[in-house]
Scaffold this active site. Structure first.
Site: not given
Ligand code: BDR
Ligand code: CA
Length: 323
Positions: A10, A14, A240
């Site tokens: 998504d 990160d 991250h």
């Molecule tokens: C996860 O939720 C998303 O906001 C970030 O991309 C990560 O995958 C962390 O809770």
């Molecule tokens: Ca994510």
């Protein structure tokens, strides 16, 4: 030896770093990017993925498949308050760029049927696409070599609620299906792992972002909104978890502590929606996942920093990218 895998994402912040590692690390053999509803608006996520491929000079080199635009049975929940647009306000001319016409769920089924037992999947968003593939073809898990999941907390704090981490909260029904489906699973949880070992201080972020490469500048800009959000909720740096999940697959030597757990997801209660119960072996439950408990944080930082220094020729200019 290279590691072939599909990245289910998504794409925001990160997730972009995770895609970059999947392209820039010579050990990585990224076969496809599949998109799932999560962090920010679906079409913005697709744009973010395209911009990430572009800054790495890899636009058109990796197929991008569009998957589920909402969770299995619930309304989509956004994390735009955390990520903004997920790309630090960058934009790019998208003219003539088209993702694959095949649906991501069908691509997951087809690619694993073409190479049974060979492909890993790294799932760094809500597990909707993965669960839908299971629903469509229950033999899917047996064709996946290993499923690496970023999600949940190991009997610890959530981030979107006290009980739940975002990816499992958004689609708890999908997460529940996936953990019961028979995959070989590794979990990279939010707490305590991410906040303990995959947290870069503002100084470390500047160290990475000031390197003389478009990728480094992209990294700095894309991560700024989340760094500010993390600091506003008492986390002293930028988190991250998604890039750590890719790193753990490509470089298992980064893992310093892991254990088998029996993991199940709360999908009934509103109060604890998306909570991941991780039973550590004393409750007479069959383990269904390996949960990462600790990694070598300084080595992970050096790993990310090193790859963000890669000299690339962006495929298309990114508007707003600092010179
Ligand atoms: C996860 O939720 C998303 O906001 C970030 O991309 C990560 O995958 C962390 O809770
Ligand atoms: Ca994510």
């Amino acid at each position: 030896m290279s590691v072939p895998f599909i990245l289910d994402t998504d794409t925001a912040q990160d997730d972009c770093v995770a895609i970059l590692l999947g392209i820039l690390d010579p050990v990585a053999d990224l076969r496809a990017v599949t998109m799932v509803a999560g962090n920010v608006g679906f079409d913005q996520q697709v744009a973010n993925a395209m911009m990430t491929l572009s800054v790495a000079g890899a636009l058109g080199d990796y197929p991008v498949y569009l998957g589920c635009r909402r969770p299995m049975v619930r309304e989509w929940v956004s994390a735009e308050n955390v990520h903004g647009d997920g790309a630090g306000g960058l934009s790019m001319d998208m003219d003539g760029l088209s993702p694959e016409s095949e649906h991501a769920v069908d691509a997951l089924l087809r690619l694993t049927a073409e190479s049974p037992g060979e492909l890993n999947i790294v799932a760094i968003g809500p597990l909707t696409n993965i669960a839908m593939a299971v629903v469509k073809d229950p033999s899917f898990p047996s064709r996946v070599k290993h499923l690496f999941i970023m999600g949940g907390s190991n009997n610890a704090r959530g981030n979107i609620t006290a009980a739940a981490e975002f990816n499992f909260y958004v689609d708890p029904d999908a997460a529940k299906i996936v953990f019961q489906a028979g995959f070989e699973i590794t979990v990279v949880p939010w707490e305590p792992l991410t906040v303990q070992d995959a947290l870069f201080t503002r100084e470390q972020m500047a160290e990475i972002g000031s390197q003389p490469s478009p990728v480094a500048r992209f990294f700095g800009q894309v991560c700024e909104a989340t760094l500010e959000f993390d600091e506003s909720v008492g986390i002293h740096g930028s988190t991250h978890p998604d890039s750590l999940t890719v790193a753990v697959m490509l470089h298992p030597e980064l893992v310093t502590k892991s254990a088998p757990y029996s993991v199940d997801i709360e999908a009934d209660s509103e109060l604890t929606r998306g909570y991941s119960a991780m039973s550590w072996g004393i409750h007479d439950l069959r383990p269904n996942a390996r949960v990462i408990e600790a990694v070598d944080g300084p080595a992970f930082f050096e790993y990310v920093k090193g790859h963000m220094a890669t000299a690339t020729e962006p495929s298309r200019p990114l508007l707003g990218l600092a010179p």
